[in-house]
Scaffold this motif. Structure first.
Motif, short mmCIF file in Angstrom:
data_model
loop_
_atom_site.label_atom_id
_atom_site.label_comp_id
_atom_site.label_asym_id
_atom_site.label_seq_id
_atom_site.Cartn_x
_atom_site.Cartn_y
_atom_site.Cartn_z
N LYS A 83 -21.17 -69.59 16.01
CA LYS A 83 -20.38 -68.59 15.30
C LYS A 83 -19.00 -68.58 15.94
O LYS A 83 -18.88 -68.62 17.16
CB LYS A 83 -21.02 -67.21 15.43
N LEU A 84 -17.99 -68.52 15.11
CA LEU A 84 -16.61 -68.49 15.59
C LEU A 84 -16.05 -67.11 15.33
O LEU A 84 -16.10 -66.63 14.19
CB LEU A 84 -15.80 -69.57 14.85
N SER A 85 -15.54 -66.46 16.35
CA SER A 85 -15.00 -65.10 16.19
C SER A 85 -13.83 -65.11 15.21
O SER A 85 -13.14 -66.12 15.06
CB SER A 85 -14.55 -64.52 17.53
N THR A 139 -6.62 -67.96 14.94
CA THR A 139 -5.77 -68.79 15.80
C THR A 139 -5.88 -70.26 15.41
O THR A 139 -4.87 -70.96 15.30
CB THR A 139 -6.17 -68.60 17.28
N THR A 140 -7.11 -70.72 15.20
CA THR A 140 -7.33 -72.13 14.83
C THR A 140 -6.69 -72.45 13.48
O THR A 140 -6.02 -73.48 13.33
CB THR A 140 -8.84 -72.44 14.78
N PRO A 162 6.57 -73.28 12.01
CA PRO A 162 6.00 -72.43 13.07
C PRO A 162 4.64 -71.86 12.66
O PRO A 162 4.33 -71.77 11.47
CB PRO A 162 7.04 -71.30 13.21
N LYS A 163 3.85 -71.49 13.66
CA LYS A 163 2.53 -70.92 13.38
C LYS A 163 2.67 -69.66 12.54
O LYS A 163 3.40 -68.74 12.91
CB LYS A 163 1.80 -70.59 14.68
N CYS A 200 -9.20 -65.80 4.74
CA CYS A 200 -8.22 -65.29 5.69
C CYS A 200 -6.93 -65.01 4.91
O CYS A 200 -6.80 -65.41 3.75
CB CYS A 200 -7.96 -66.31 6.79
N THR A 201 -6.00 -64.33 5.55
CA THR A 201 -4.74 -64.00 4.90
C THR A 201 -3.57 -64.44 5.77
O THR A 201 -3.53 -64.14 6.96
CB THR A 201 -4.64 -62.47 4.66
N LEU A 202 -2.65 -65.15 5.15
CA LEU A 202 -1.39 -65.52 5.79
C LEU A 202 -0.36 -64.50 5.34
O LEU A 202 -0.22 -64.26 4.15
CB LEU A 202 -0.97 -66.93 5.34
N THR A 203 0.32 -63.88 6.30
CA THR A 203 1.37 -62.92 5.98
C THR A 203 2.72 -63.50 6.41
O THR A 203 2.92 -63.81 7.59
CB THR A 203 1.13 -61.56 6.67
N ALA A 204 3.62 -63.66 5.45
CA ALA A 204 4.95 -64.20 5.72
C ALA A 204 5.85 -63.12 6.32
O ALA A 204 5.55 -61.93 6.25
CB ALA A 204 5.57 -64.74 4.43
#
Length: 117
Positions: free
Chosen positions: A37-39, A45-46, A58-59, A78-82
């Motif tokens: 299981k991955l937290s 982060t990954t 950039p990350k 997951c959500t990417l927030t600009a």
């Protein structure tokens, strides 16, 4: 002026979406406990590192609401927030598990959601 702002926001979202459209990548991580299981934090982060490596940007700020269970076919969003507050969904799907190593694919959605007013 609202039209100019809308155009700028639309352009910004388009740039984010186009950059993320090019992202269809895979990742692999080893986990140290008995049940693979991955937290959610490590997953975020990954995913962020993988997206940055794939796009050369950039990350991004990524949040994942739940841990990723190491079972083939398991998915999470997951959500990417600009920086402008717009968001882009990112799907994560487990493709294989080898002992304690979870391999998964990452795919960003085709369109972004505008920042809340």
């Amino acid at each position: 002026m609202p039209i100019a702002r809308l155009t700028t926001v639309a352009w910004s979202l388009s740039a984010v979406a186009v950059g993320m459209l090019l992202v269809g990548c895979s990742a692999s991580v080893s986990v140290g406990n008995s049940e693979p299981k991955l937290s959610s934090d490590k997953l975020a982060t990954t995913v962020s590192e993988k997206l940055a490596g794939t796009t050369g940007r950039p990350k991004p700020d990524i949040t994942c609401p739940e841990d990723l269970v190491g079972k083939v076919g398991t998915t999470t969003r997951c959500t990417l927030t600009a920086k402008d507050g717009s968001t882009l969904g990112v799907s994560v799907k487990v493709t294989s598990v080898d002992g304690k190593q979870i391999n998964f694919d990452i795919k960003a959605d085709d369109t972004a959601s505008p920042a809340p007013n």
